[in-house]
Scaffold this motif. Structure first.
Motif, short mmCIF file in Angstrom:
data_model
loop_
_atom_site.label_atom_id
_atom_site.label_comp_id
_atom_site.label_asym_id
_atom_site.label_seq_id
_atom_site.Cartn_x
_atom_site.Cartn_y
_atom_site.Cartn_z
N LEU A 23 27.91 -3.11 24.02
CA LEU A 23 26.26 -3.06 23.97
C LEU A 23 26.08 -3.13 22.55
CD1 LEU A 23 24.35 -1.53 25.69
CD2 LEU A 23 24.93 0.66 24.95
N GLN A 24 24.95 -3.76 22.29
CA GLN A 24 24.64 -3.86 20.94
C GLN A 24 23.16 -3.37 20.81
OE1 GLN A 24 24.29 -7.92 19.40
NE2 GLN A 24 24.99 -7.34 17.59
N ILE A 25 22.69 -2.54 19.72
CA ILE A 25 21.63 -1.93 19.49
C ILE A 25 21.06 -2.51 18.00
CG2 ILE A 25 20.26 0.13 19.35
CD1 ILE A 25 22.41 1.42 21.02
N ILE A 26 19.87 -3.03 17.96
CA ILE A 26 19.67 -3.37 16.59
C ILE A 26 18.03 -2.74 16.52
CG2 ILE A 26 18.66 -5.29 15.08
CD1 ILE A 26 20.83 -7.07 16.55
N VAL A 27 17.90 -2.07 15.27
CA VAL A 27 16.62 -1.54 15.01
C VAL A 27 16.15 -2.05 13.63
CG1 VAL A 27 15.30 0.61 14.50
CG2 VAL A 27 17.25 0.62 16.46
N ALA A 28 15.26 -2.89 13.54
CA ALA A 28 14.68 -3.51 12.56
C ALA A 28 13.41 -2.89 11.96
CB ALA A 28 14.56 -4.99 12.45
N HIS A 29 13.03 -2.38 10.80
CA HIS A 29 11.98 -1.88 10.23
C HIS A 29 11.20 -2.54 9.34
CE1 HIS A 29 9.72 1.83 8.42
NE2 HIS A 29 8.69 1.08 9.06
N GLU A 30 10.42 -3.41 9.15
CA GLU A 30 9.68 -3.96 8.42
C GLU A 30 8.53 -3.10 7.97
OE1 GLU A 30 10.15 -8.52 10.45
OE2 GLU A 30 8.83 -8.36 8.68
N ARG A 31 8.70 -2.96 6.77
CA ARG A 31 7.65 -1.99 6.13
C ARG A 31 6.68 -2.95 5.31
NH1 ARG A 31 12.58 0.50 4.87
NH2 ARG A 31 12.74 -0.64 2.96
N GLY A 32 5.35 -2.40 5.36
CA GLY A 32 4.28 -3.02 4.82
C GLY A 32 4.27 -2.46 3.25
N SER A 33 3.06 -2.39 2.68
CA SER A 33 2.92 -2.08 1.30
C SER A 33 3.33 -0.71 1.01
CB SER A 33 1.54 -2.41 0.85
OG SER A 33 0.32 -1.87 1.77
N ARG A 34 2.99 0.22 1.84
CA ARG A 34 3.14 1.76 1.65
C ARG A 34 4.82 1.96 1.77
NH1 ARG A 34 1.42 4.30 7.54
NH2 ARG A 34 3.39 3.29 8.70
N GLY A 35 5.09 2.89 0.91
CA GLY A 35 6.35 3.28 0.86
C GLY A 35 6.52 4.52 2.05
N GLN A 36 7.93 4.48 2.54
CA GLN A 36 8.04 5.53 3.63
C GLN A 36 9.69 5.83 3.42
OE1 GLN A 36 7.73 4.34 7.57
NE2 GLN A 36 7.29 6.47 8.16
N PRO A 37 10.06 6.94 3.56
CA PRO A 37 11.24 7.27 3.60
C PRO A 37 12.09 6.65 4.70
CG PRO A 37 10.00 9.34 3.64
CD PRO A 37 9.17 8.03 3.67
N ASP A 38 13.38 6.35 4.40
CA ASP A 38 14.22 5.31 5.37
C ASP A 38 14.81 6.30 6.36
OD1 ASP A 38 15.43 3.68 7.05
OD2 ASP A 38 16.67 2.83 5.32
N TYR A 39 14.47 6.34 7.80
CA TYR A 39 14.67 7.31 8.57
C TYR A 39 15.78 6.90 9.43
CZ TYR A 39 11.67 4.28 11.28
OH TYR A 39 11.01 3.27 11.92
N LEU A 40 16.39 5.52 9.34
CA LEU A 40 17.22 4.89 10.34
C LEU A 40 18.57 5.71 10.31
CD1 LEU A 40 16.63 0.96 9.75
CD2 LEU A 40 15.55 2.66 11.66
#
Lengths: 84, 84
Positions: A23-40
């Motif tokens: 089983l393979q799970i990939i979560v990719a988060h492409e952020r825009g201009s705003r900053g956000q803490p990394d919750y991954l």
């Protein structure tokens, strides 16, 4: 860097054919201009808990990789499912 | 068919650069010789619920694709995150 570039860069290190069930799970988060803490990192345990409702997962059979490159954070979980 | 073949086949249809913040979740299940019911459709709502703890997600901004090809089932969630 997009998720596809990431995956392509890892293709060479992945065996083309693995007989075991996996089983393979990939979560990719492409952020825009705003900053956000990394919750991954916090997310990964919850994802495993959800998957565990459906299939048996041993903790030592979960490989986790987390990469941050520019505005893209990618969490990759590779799970080899135990034989029953 | 591996997850990489699947992703490569979809690369052409994916825009190379998207300004908006977005989240992509891919769950790939490569089955071995044993048969098993496909749990990915049931899993998707739970995955969205977990992600929603961390980032705001509108239901109408979630695109879901589920593909079964041979022994590989792939669930793909594409989420465009709302502007705050």
């Amino acid at each position: 860097m997009s998720i596809f570039d990431f995956l392509l860069s890892r293709k060479k290190t992945t065996s083309a054919s693995i007989a075991k069930e996996r089983l393979q799970i990939i979560v990719a988060h492409e952020r825009g201009s705003r900053g956000q803490p990394d919750y991954l990192p916090a997310l990964q345990e919850e994802l495993i808990a959800v998957i565990r409702k459906y299939v048996p997962i041993d903790q030592d059979q979960v490989q986790v990789a987390l990469e941050n490159q520019g505005t893209c954070s990618i969490l990759e979980l590779n799970i080899t499912l135990p034989e029953r």
